[in-house]
Design an enzyme around this catalytic site. Sequence first.
Site, PDB file in Angstrom:
ATOM      1  N   HIS A 208       0.750  -1.198   0.213  1.00 61.99           N
ATOM      2  CA  HIS A 208       0.019  -0.064   0.126  1.00 61.99           C
ATOM      3  C   HIS A 208       0.833   1.372   0.222  1.00 61.99           C
ATOM      4  O   HIS A 208       0.987   1.991   1.011  1.00 61.99           O
ATOM      5  CB  HIS A 208      -0.915  -0.097   1.225  1.00 61.99           C
TER       6      HIS A 208
ATOM      7  N   GLU B 270      -1.889  -0.225  -5.937  1.00 68.87           N
ATOM      8  CA  GLU B 270      -1.633  -1.604  -5.315  1.00 68.87           C
ATOM      9  C   GLU B 270      -1.701  -2.666  -6.427  1.00 68.87           C
ATOM     10  O   GLU B 270      -2.756  -2.909  -6.828  1.00 68.87           O
ATOM     11  CB  GLU B 270      -2.835  -1.629  -4.300  1.00 68.87           C
TER      12      GLU B 270
END
Length: 399
Positions: free
Chosen positions: A194, A355
């Site tokens: 992330h 991501e």
Amino acid sequence: MLGFKLPAVVSAFVAAAVAQQYNGTLGPDANGKYEISAEGIRGLFIPYGASISNLFINDTNGIERDIVLGFDNASHYSEDPYHPHFGGVPGRYANRIKNSSFVIDGVEYHVLPNENNNNDTLHGGPDGWDWRNFTVVAHTIDSITFSIVDPDGDQGFPGEVISYITYTMTPHQWHLKMVALSTTKKTPIMLSSHTYWNLDAFQNNATALALNHTLFLPYSGQRVGTDGILIPNGTILPNQQYSVNDFWSAPKQIGANFTSPDAYGNCGTNCTGYDTCYLVNRAQNGPYDWRTEGPVATLASAFTGIQVDIFTDQYAFQVYSCGGQNGTIPLKSTQGMFDGSRPRVVEQYGCIVMEVEDWIDAINQPEWQRSKKNIFGPGDDPYVLEATYSFSINKTLTL
Ligand SMILES: *[C@@H]1O[C@H](CO)[C@@H](O)[C@H](O)[C@H]1NC(C)=O
Ligand SMILES: *[C@@H]1O[C@H](CO)[C@@H](O)[C@H](O)[C@H]1NC(C)=O
Ligand SMILES: *[C@@H]1O[C@H](CO)[C@@H](O)[C@H](O)[C@H]1NC(C)=O
Ligand SMILES: *[C@@H]1O[C@H](CO)[C@@H](O)[C@H](O)[C@H]1NC(C)=O
Ligand SMILES: *[C@@H]1O[C@H](CO)[C@@H](O)[C@H](O)[C@H]1NC(C)=O
Ligand SMILES: *[C@@H]1O[C@H](CO)[C@@H](O)[C@H](O)[C@H]1NC(C)=O
Ligand SMILES: *[C@@H]1O[C@H](CO)[C@@H](O)[C@H](O)[C@H]1NC(C)=O
Ligand SMILES: *[C@@H]1O[C@H](CO)[C@@H](O)[C@H](O)[C@H]1NC(C)=O
Ligand SMILES: *[C@@H]1O[C@H](CO)[C@@H](O)[C@H](O)[C@H]1NC(C)=O
Ligand SMILES: *[C@@H]1O[C@H](CO)[C@@H](O)[C@H](O)[C@H]1NC(C)=O
Ligand SMILES: *[C@@H]1O[C@H](CO)[C@@H](O)[C@H](O)[C@H]1NC(C)=O
Ligand SMILES: *[C@@H]1O[C@H](CO)[C@@H](O)[C@H](O)[C@H]1NC(C)=O
């Protein structure tokens, strides 16, 4: 002292092995961060969430820029009240789980909710993996491995999961390898990195935002349809050419379509921009090697000339344009302006999260037929995610 001369190839091997040995400069620095590096790239990592905290790349003018978001020290990650998931590994199941529940082999499981007035579970729950300190199990000059043991029943998930996260640097490249084993019961697993990016290190005097970064997703003609709180509703939507979600037909600045009415609500109710799971469709090219076929995504900024090409074995790619930031979170001491010309905080749209992952909430959309990539039991192959972030300068995408 050896009584004979080692063959050159063996000497080289021994020299390399010695260079990798712990020599007193490894281990955490005064801020609790672990450094790994190779030519043209240097990263600092922390046990909290197995997170990347700094990533230094020299820009087009030879100025070193820290191009990922984070905090100045490892201890602050546990203290910060907002928990933006800066640079961590969301787990054991990244992104959202509808109604905080799922069914495996006819058994309904309930996990702890933590978002939207407890309507869903985000990034593995209120004590998901990126709220915990991993264990550092190996650290060399160019590689670090973190591990976590996630007990049976934690956050409501069935079964124990053991995971290893390895980050490695080679010249101008950051490699990620994430492996997870379900040791006792069938359970959902989906990991990701992330990482928040600002390729200008917030040092572009023309803008504090990432809206002028150019993004290209050449395999992403489709995306996952979601409701107003970003929960997939089962639909797979077309990213028609020239629409706000078209990043596949040509590279485009993140902010290019922000004034379009279609950008409003595109990342949930009242949200302008992106928080979107794009699918990665590479099968039309026949069998491929993810290390060479691709990249699945390219991000570049003309100000620093820094470009990152992302290669991965994953089948989806989430893009979040930081609509939720609002100037509350401080910049690191390595970023931003030092002349007082701008507040040293992360402003709305000041960053972009990318991501690599699988199709989000596929555990609640059995008709997508992705259970082999989302549910893992003791007899199954391990969960594996691999990615390479490859950096270059002066290759900026044409706009
Ligand atoms: C120890 O490691 C550092 C890199 O972390 C390297 O610069 C240095 O040369 C090494 N020292 C020795 C004696 O090997
Ligand atoms: C940036 O360039 C300087 C000067 O050549 C060098 O010392 C430094 O290691 C470089 N930084 C990176 C991340 O390669
Ligand atoms: C990249 O472009 C800039 C601006 O044109 C130039 O100053 C710089 O030398 C170039 N760097 C490389 C490595 O080509
Ligand atoms: C750690 O970083 C935070 C955020 O930048 C800062 O407020 C705090 O003073 C730092 N703590 C130490 C011990 O340096
Ligand atoms: C994680 O480790 C840091 C030290 O690096 C410590 O300050 C912090 O309290 C720990 N956090 C948790 C959640 O254990
Ligand atoms: C969440 O659930 C509550 C009650 O369970 C409901 O009132 C609310 O509208 C739901 N949605 C959001 C976005 O909070
Ligand atoms: C930004 O910095 C450059 C180089 O220092 C300078 O030429 C330019 O005028 C500055 N622009 C603004 C808007 O301050
Ligand atoms: C699912 O969400 C998409 C995007 O908001 C919407 O266009 C579509 O109508 C929704 N479909 C269903 C069946 O709810
Ligand atoms: C989005 O931006 C691109 C590039 O500027 C443009 O071609 C396209 O028409 C825009 N689409 C919308 C819906 O505004
Ligand atoms: C930056 O983005 C804004 C808004 O999309 C646009 O108007 C402007 O032309 C862009 N600037 C550059 C230098 O690309
Ligand atoms: C969205 O914005 C409208 C208009 O400002 C407001 O009435 C509504 O409560 C907002 N909804 C949410 C979920 O924030
Ligand atoms: C800014 O965002 C933080 C974190 O989401 C939130 O707690 C805070 O209330 C927001 N502040 C404003 C002024 O909207």
